[in-house]
Scaffold this motif. Structure first.
Motif, PDB file in Angstrom:
ATOM      1  N   ALA A   2      -8.629  -0.364  13.857  1.00 34.36           N
ATOM      2  CA  ALA A   2      -9.521  -1.285  13.150  1.00 34.36           C
ATOM      3  C   ALA A   2      -9.262  -1.252  11.648  1.00 34.36           C
ATOM      4  O   ALA A   2      -9.242  -2.297  10.990  1.00 34.36           O
ATOM      5  CB  ALA A   2     -10.978  -0.933  13.441  1.00 34.36           C
ATOM      6  N   ALA A   3      -9.056  -0.049  11.092  1.00 39.96           N
ATOM      7  CA  ALA A   3      -8.767   0.075   9.659  1.00 39.96           C
ATOM      8  C   ALA A   3      -7.447  -0.597   9.321  1.00 39.96           C
ATOM      9  O   ALA A   3      -7.315  -1.269   8.289  1.00 39.96           O
ATOM     10  CB  ALA A   3      -8.735   1.539   9.254  1.00 39.96           C
ATOM     11  N   LEU A   4      -6.465  -0.448  10.192  1.00 44.39           N
ATOM     12  CA  LEU A   4      -5.165  -1.078   9.969  1.00 44.39           C
ATOM     13  C   LEU A   4      -5.279  -2.596  10.012  1.00 44.39           C
ATOM     14  O   LEU A   4      -4.741  -3.291   9.145  1.00 44.39           O
ATOM     15  CB  LEU A   4      -4.160  -0.577  11.011  1.00 44.39           C
ATOM     16  N   CYS A   5      -5.997  -3.121  10.987  1.00 47.50           N
ATOM     17  CA  CYS A   5      -6.176  -4.577  11.080  1.00 47.50           C
ATOM     18  C   CYS A   5      -6.915  -5.118   9.859  1.00 47.50           C
ATOM     19  O   CYS A   5      -6.554  -6.181   9.343  1.00 47.50           O
ATOM     20  CB  CYS A   5      -6.928  -4.947  12.362  1.00 47.50           C
ATOM     21  N   ALA A   6      -7.910  -4.397   9.385  1.00 41.83           N
ATOM     22  CA  ALA A   6      -8.653  -4.835   8.200  1.00 41.83           C
ATOM     23  C   ALA A   6      -7.741  -4.875   6.977  1.00 41.83           C
ATOM     24  O   ALA A   6      -7.785  -5.828   6.191  1.00 41.83           O
ATOM     25  CB  ALA A   6      -9.837  -3.920   7.955  1.00 41.83           C
ATOM     26  N   ALA A   7      -6.911  -3.847   6.810  1.00 43.15           N
ATOM     27  CA  ALA A   7      -5.990  -3.808   5.668  1.00 43.15           C
ATOM     28  C   ALA A   7      -4.940  -4.907   5.759  1.00 43.15           C
ATOM     29  O   ALA A   7      -4.572  -5.512   4.747  1.00 43.15           O
ATOM     30  CB  ALA A   7      -5.320  -2.442   5.588  1.00 43.15           C
ATOM     31  N   LEU A   8      -4.456  -5.178   6.964  1.00 42.06           N
ATOM     32  CA  LEU A   8      -3.461  -6.236   7.147  1.00 42.06           C
ATOM     33  C   LEU A   8      -4.067  -7.600   6.834  1.00 42.06           C
ATOM     34  O   LEU A   8      -3.436  -8.421   6.153  1.00 42.06           O
ATOM     35  CB  LEU A   8      -2.908  -6.214   8.575  1.00 42.06           C
TER      36      LEU A   8
ATOM     37  N   ILE B 297      -1.762 -10.748   6.211  1.00 40.99           N
ATOM     38  CA  ILE B 297      -0.823 -10.618   7.333  1.00 40.99           C
ATOM     39  C   ILE B 297      -1.605 -10.778   8.633  1.00 40.99           C
ATOM     40  O   ILE B 297      -2.581 -10.068   8.883  1.00 40.99           O
ATOM     41  CB  ILE B 297      -0.110  -9.256   7.298  1.00 40.99           C
ATOM     42  N   VAL B 298      -1.166 -11.693   9.455  1.00 40.13           N
ATOM     43  CA  VAL B 298      -1.812 -11.945  10.743  1.00 40.13           C
ATOM     44  C   VAL B 298      -1.477 -10.799  11.687  1.00 40.13           C
ATOM     45  O   VAL B 298      -0.320 -10.385  11.801  1.00 40.13           O
ATOM     46  CB  VAL B 298      -1.313 -13.281  11.340  1.00 40.13           C
TER      47      VAL B 298
ATOM     48  N   TYR C 260      -0.244  -5.501  16.804  1.00 38.82           N
ATOM     49  CA  TYR C 260       1.002  -6.258  16.703  1.00 38.82           C
ATOM     50  C   TYR C 260       0.964  -7.159  15.469  1.00 38.82           C
ATOM     51  O   TYR C 260      -0.096  -7.640  15.078  1.00 38.82           O
ATOM     52  CB  TYR C 260       1.187  -7.157  17.934  1.00 38.82           C
ATOM     53  N   VAL C 261       2.130  -7.369  14.886  1.00 37.72           N
ATOM     54  CA  VAL C 261       2.279  -8.302  13.771  1.00 37.72           C
ATOM     55  C   VAL C 261       3.470  -9.200  14.054  1.00 37.72           C
ATOM     56  O   VAL C 261       4.296  -8.900  14.915  1.00 37.72           O
ATOM     57  CB  VAL C 261       2.492  -7.576  12.416  1.00 37.72           C
TER      58      VAL C 261
ATOM     59  N   ASP D 170       6.805 -10.425   9.301  1.00 38.71           N
ATOM     60  CA  ASP D 170       5.930  -9.651   8.422  1.00 38.71           C
ATOM     61  C   ASP D 170       6.038  -8.144   8.646  1.00 38.71           C
ATOM     62  O   ASP D 170       5.294  -7.375   8.041  1.00 38.71           O
ATOM     63  CB  ASP D 170       4.472 -10.062   8.633  1.00 38.71           C
ATOM     64  N   LEU D 171       6.957  -7.715   9.494  1.00 35.35           N
ATOM     65  CA  LEU D 171       7.005  -6.313   9.914  1.00 35.35           C
ATOM     66  C   LEU D 171       7.222  -5.355   8.749  1.00 35.35           C
ATOM     67  O   LEU D 171       6.545  -4.340   8.643  1.00 35.35           O
ATOM     68  CB  LEU D 171       8.077  -6.108  10.983  1.00 35.35           C
ATOM     69  N   GLU D 172       8.131  -5.652   7.850  1.00 36.52           N
ATOM     70  CA  GLU D 172       8.436  -4.727   6.759  1.00 36.52           C
ATOM     71  C   GLU D 172       7.220  -4.519   5.848  1.00 36.52           C
ATOM     72  O   GLU D 172       6.867  -3.384   5.509  1.00 36.52           O
ATOM     73  CB  GLU D 172       9.625  -5.242   5.953  1.00 36.52           C
ATOM     74  N   ALA D 173       6.559  -5.585   5.485  1.00 39.06           N
ATOM     75  CA  ALA D 173       5.361  -5.475   4.644  1.00 39.06           C
ATOM     76  C   ALA D 173       4.239  -4.774   5.406  1.00 39.06           C
ATOM     77  O   ALA D 173       3.500  -3.967   4.836  1.00 39.06           O
ATOM     78  CB  ALA D 173       4.912  -6.855   4.181  1.00 39.06           C
ATOM     79  N   ALA D 174       4.109  -5.064   6.693  1.00 39.43           N
ATOM     80  CA  ALA D 174       3.068  -4.448   7.511  1.00 39.43           C
ATOM     81  C   ALA D 174       3.307  -2.955   7.671  1.00 39.43           C
ATOM     82  O   ALA D 174       2.350  -2.170   7.695  1.00 39.43           O
ATOM     83  CB  ALA D 174       3.002  -5.129   8.869  1.00 39.43           C
ATOM     84  N   GLU D 175       4.558  -2.536   7.780  1.00 44.51           N
ATOM     85  CA  GLU D 175       4.871  -1.114   7.897  1.00 44.51           C
ATOM     86  C   GLU D 175       4.464  -0.355   6.640  1.00 44.51           C
ATOM     87  O   GLU D 175       3.979   0.770   6.716  1.00 44.51           O
ATOM     88  CB  GLU D 175       6.354  -0.909   8.189  1.00 44.51           C
TER      89      GLU D 175
END
Length: 81
Positions: free
Chosen positions: A19-25, A30-31, A62-63, A67-72
C-alpha cells in the motif's frame, strides 16, 4: 493494464508495504496495479470459511514496463529506508 505491458515491482506478504509503495507511485504519477492472492486457498461452507487465513497471502504490485526504472527507484526508497 494489459499483461504484456506490465512488470512485477513488488511481491511479498506485507500489505502495508504494498500500500505504501502504491501510494508513493501514484504520488509520482506512475500508474500501478496491485493484486492479492491467498496462497493457502481455503473454501467456503455453510458454517463459514475453511482453511483460509488472511495473513496467508502474497501481495503483488505491477507497473507499466516503460515506467519500470523510475518505479524501481521509488520502490527502493520506500521499501528500504
Amino acid at each position: 493494464m494489459w499483461f504484456w505491458e506490465k512488470e512485477e515491482l513488488y511481491m511479498g506478504p506485507s500489505g502495508e508495504k504494498a500500500a505504501a509503495l502504491c501510494a508513493a507511485l501514484e504520488e509520482a504519477g506512475i500508474v500501478c496495479e496491485s493484486l492479492y492472492r491467498n496462497v493457502l486457498g481455503g473454501g467456503r461452507s455453510r458454517f463459514g470459511t475453511i482453511g483460509a487465513l488472511d495473513s496467508a497471502g502474497i501481495h503483488y504490485v505491477y507497473v507499466k514496463r516503460k515506467d519500470l526504472e523510475a518505479a524501481e527507484a521509488i520502490a527502493h526508497r520506500v521499501l528500504h529506508p
